[in-house]
Scaffold this motif. Structure first.
Motif, PDB file in Angstrom:
ATOM      1  N   GLN A 150       0.812  -1.213   0.000  1.00 28.57           N
ATOM      2  CA  GLN A 150       0.000   0.000   0.000  1.00 28.57           C
ATOM      3  C   GLN A 150       0.847   1.265   0.000  1.00 28.57           C
ATOM      4  OE1 GLN A 150      -2.567  -0.743   3.410  1.00 28.57           O
ATOM      5  NE2 GLN A 150      -4.235  -1.456   2.089  1.00 28.57           N
ATOM      6  N   GLN A 151       1.952   1.238   0.750  1.00 26.89           N
ATOM      7  CA  GLN A 151       2.818   2.417   0.838  1.00 26.89           C
ATOM      8  C   GLN A 151       3.354   2.817  -0.533  1.00 26.89           C
ATOM      9  OE1 GLN A 151       6.057   1.950   3.597  1.00 26.89           O
ATOM     10  NE2 GLN A 151       6.987   3.908   3.089  1.00 26.89           N
ATOM     11  N   HIS A 152       3.601   1.812  -1.383  1.00 28.70           N
ATOM     12  CA  HIS A 152       4.180   2.082  -2.694  1.00 28.70           C
ATOM     13  C   HIS A 152       3.158   1.958  -3.827  1.00 28.70           C
ATOM     14  CE1 HIS A 152       8.350   2.303  -1.243  1.00 28.70           C
ATOM     15  NE2 HIS A 152       7.966   1.384  -0.364  1.00 28.70           N
ATOM     16  N   HIS A 153       1.876   1.802  -3.440  1.00 26.50           N
ATOM     17  CA  HIS A 153       0.811   1.675  -4.442  1.00 26.50           C
ATOM     18  C   HIS A 153       1.151   0.577  -5.456  1.00 26.50           C
ATOM     19  CE1 HIS A 153      -0.762   5.383  -2.755  1.00 26.50           C
ATOM     20  NE2 HIS A 153       0.413   5.954  -2.955  1.00 26.50           N
ATOM     21  N   ALA A 154       1.616  -0.540  -4.926  1.00 22.73           N
ATOM     22  CA  ALA A 154       2.063  -1.653  -5.767  1.00 22.73           C
ATOM     23  C   ALA A 154       0.989  -2.739  -5.827  1.00 22.73           C
ATOM     24  CB  ALA A 154       3.377  -2.231  -5.225  1.00 22.73           C
ATOM     25  N   ALA A 155       1.267  -3.768  -6.628  1.00 23.44           N
ATOM     26  CA  ALA A 155       0.387  -4.941  -6.715  1.00 23.44           C
ATOM     27  C   ALA A 155       1.170  -6.157  -6.261  1.00 23.44           C
ATOM     28  CB  ALA A 155      -0.104  -5.125  -8.148  1.00 23.44           C
ATOM     29  N   LEU A 156       0.486  -7.066  -5.585  1.00 19.38           N
ATOM     30  CA  LEU A 156       1.119  -8.290  -5.073  1.00 19.38           C
ATOM     31  C   LEU A 156       0.790  -9.452  -5.999  1.00 19.38           C
ATOM     32  CD1 LEU A 156       2.799  -9.307  -2.631  1.00 19.38           C
ATOM     33  CD2 LEU A 156       0.642  -9.941  -1.546  1.00 19.38           C
ATOM     34  N   ARG A 157       1.820 -10.166  -6.447  1.00 19.78           N
ATOM     35  CA  ARG A 157       1.640 -11.317  -7.331  1.00 19.78           C
ATOM     36  C   ARG A 157       2.052 -12.578  -6.579  1.00 19.78           C
ATOM     37  NH1 ARG A 157      -1.677  -8.308 -10.083  1.00 19.78           N
ATOM     38  NH2 ARG A 157      -0.678  -6.589 -11.217  1.00 19.78           N
ATOM     39  N   ILE A 158       1.068 -13.381  -6.184  1.00 18.74           N
ATOM     40  CA  ILE A 158       1.344 -14.599  -5.420  1.00 18.74           C
ATOM     41  C   ILE A 158       1.705 -15.714  -6.388  1.00 18.74           C
ATOM     42  CG2 ILE A 158       0.405 -16.292  -3.807  1.00 18.74           C
ATOM     43  CD1 ILE A 158      -1.441 -13.159  -3.768  1.00 18.74           C
ATOM     44  N   LEU A 159       2.887 -16.290  -6.197  1.00 20.86           N
ATOM     45  CA  LEU A 159       3.426 -17.265  -7.146  1.00 20.86           C
ATOM     46  C   LEU A 159       3.567 -18.641  -6.508  1.00 20.86           C
ATOM     47  CD1 LEU A 159       4.787 -17.996  -9.863  1.00 20.86           C
ATOM     48  CD2 LEU A 159       6.942 -17.171  -8.879  1.00 20.86           C
ATOM     49  N   HIS A 160       2.929 -19.637  -7.114  1.00 20.12           N
ATOM     50  CA  HIS A 160       3.082 -21.027  -6.665  1.00 20.12           C
ATOM     51  C   HIS A 160       3.847 -21.800  -7.731  1.00 20.12           C
ATOM     52  CE1 HIS A 160       1.538 -25.299  -6.286  1.00 20.12           C
ATOM     53  NE2 HIS A 160       2.172 -25.081  -5.153  1.00 20.12           N
ATOM     54  N   ILE A 161       4.903 -22.489  -7.300  1.00 20.12           N
ATOM     55  CA  ILE A 161       5.712 -23.283  -8.222  1.00 20.12           C
ATOM     56  C   ILE A 161       5.622 -24.742  -7.797  1.00 20.12           C
ATOM     57  CG2 ILE A 161       8.031 -23.689  -9.133  1.00 20.12           C
ATOM     58  CD1 ILE A 161       8.498 -20.659  -8.432  1.00 20.12           C
ATOM     59  N   SER A 162       5.222 -25.598  -8.709  1.00 20.54           N
ATOM     60  CA  SER A 162       5.017 -27.002  -8.377  1.00 20.54           C
ATOM     61  C   SER A 162       5.737 -27.902  -9.365  1.00 20.54           C
ATOM     62  CB  SER A 162       3.521 -27.333  -8.402  1.00 20.54           C
ATOM     63  OG  SER A 162       2.992 -27.116  -9.708  1.00 20.54           O
ATOM     64  N   LYS A 163       5.885 -29.160  -8.976  1.00 21.86           N
ATOM     65  CA  LYS A 163       6.423 -30.153  -9.896  1.00 21.86           C
ATOM     66  C   LYS A 163       5.335 -30.549 -10.891  1.00 21.86           C
ATOM     67  CE  LYS A 163       9.567 -31.920  -6.369  1.00 21.86           C
ATOM     68  NZ  LYS A 163       9.903 -33.047  -5.477  1.00 21.86           N
ATOM     69  N   LYS A 164       5.738 -31.054 -12.007  1.00 20.89           N
ATOM     70  CA  LYS A 164       4.806 -31.397 -13.077  1.00 20.89           C
ATOM     71  C   LYS A 164       3.761 -32.408 -12.572  1.00 20.89           C
ATOM     72  CE  LYS A 164       4.697 -32.676 -17.949  1.00 20.89           C
ATOM     73  NZ  LYS A 164       5.488 -33.092 -19.132  1.00 20.89           N
ATOM     74  N   GLY A 165       2.491 -32.111 -12.835  1.00 20.94           N
ATOM     75  CA  GLY A 165       1.410 -33.015 -12.456  1.00 20.94           C
ATOM     76  C   GLY A 165       0.955 -32.889 -11.020  1.00 20.94           C
TER      77      GLY A 165
END
Length: 279
Positions: free
Chosen positions: A180-195
């Motif tokens: 909020q202080q920087h008027h930014a956007a949060l991108r939540i990233l999930h990294i998984s193994k194939k399948g």
């Protein structure tokens, strides 16, 4: 007023981290504690003569450190003046992590800022052992600034997670405050193994995040890949991410995917600063 601790070895890398912090916090009232630590030798002898020599050596190195800190302040004075920022210098002869832990507690530090080595070309580089130790052993937010990082306004902050564990309100509130202080956007990233798909607990934790972050711009993303650092690198470059934030208890998430024995060996191939939050 925020209390910011900046350990320095007087290198260009450390000065770059300091400049990044000054820009990042240019709208906030802060006291920057510039600390140089002269490490204690791994062993010392016995006897009064040795102890006396050791004290003389300590006096000498600390005097040299204080001179170097004055030179550092002279360099800071050449930067654009910010009346919201004040500076304190301290020279200490101690074990590195012990000194930072004690000073963080005594000075009620809100954030530690440290420079860290990046990677050139295909050459592997790792987060330095000092930075890695501070990340894992000191419960204070830490911002690791790669040597080639240049400040730019925060527009997107990546938040890698495995969804296996929930986060308490303190961590999420800290993250929301930065966004909020920087008027930014949060991108939540999930990294998984194939399948690999999310189980019931992971789905619940993801849903909780979505609800808790309702007042900030955020989105969820998923990538498949063996190496977390490669996936994070691709994500940060494709989205032009400005900062990566992560919770300390999820640092083993890196280790699990990378099959590395220690957090200090996380490969770091990005010019994007890395913020570690603690519960």
């Amino acid at each position: 007023m925020q209390q910011i601790l900046v350990p320095t070895d007087f290198s260009d890398n450390a000065f770059n981290a300091l400049k990044y912090g000054l820009e990042l916090l240019k709208k906030s009232k802060c006291t920057f504690h510039l600390m140089h630590i002269d490490p204690i030798p791994p062993y010392s002898g016995a006897g009064s003569a040795v102890r006396s020599a050791s004290r003389n050596f300590e006096d000498y190195v600390l005097e040299e450190s204080r001179k170097d800190l004055k030179k550092l302040m002279a360099e800071i004075e050449k930067l654009p003046l910010n009346t919201k920022h004040t500076f304190v210098t301290v020279a200490i002869h101690d074990f590195f992590v012990d000194a930072i832990k004690r000073e963080s507690e005594n000075r009620k530090i809100d954030l530690i800022i440290m420079g860290t080595k990046g990677a050139s070309g295909l050459k592997k580089a790792t987060i330095g052992s000092n930075t890695g130790d501070v990340m894992t052993k000191i419960k204070c937010p830490l911002l690791a600034v790669p040597e080639d990082a240049k400040y730019r306004p925060l527009r997107e902050i990546a938040f890698p997670t495995d969804y296996h564990t929930g986060y308490n309100s303190n961590v999420l509130d800290s993250l929301i405050s930065i966004v909020q202080q920087h008027h930014a956007a949060l991108r939540i990233l999930h990294i998984s193994k194939k399948g690999e798909e999310l189980n019931a607990l992971q789905k619940d934790n993801k849903s909780f995040l979505h609800d808790y972050l309702k007042d900030v711009e955020h989105s969820f993303h998923s990538l498949t890949g063996k190496k977390l650092e490669t996936a994070v690198q691709c994500f940060t470059e494709s989205r032009d991410v400005d900062m990566i934030a992560m919770v300390a208890k999820n640092l083993n998430f890196f280790q699990r995917i990378l099959f590395r024995p220690a957090v200090e060996e996380i490969s770091y191939h990005t010019e994007v600063p890395f913020l570690v939050l603690h519960e």
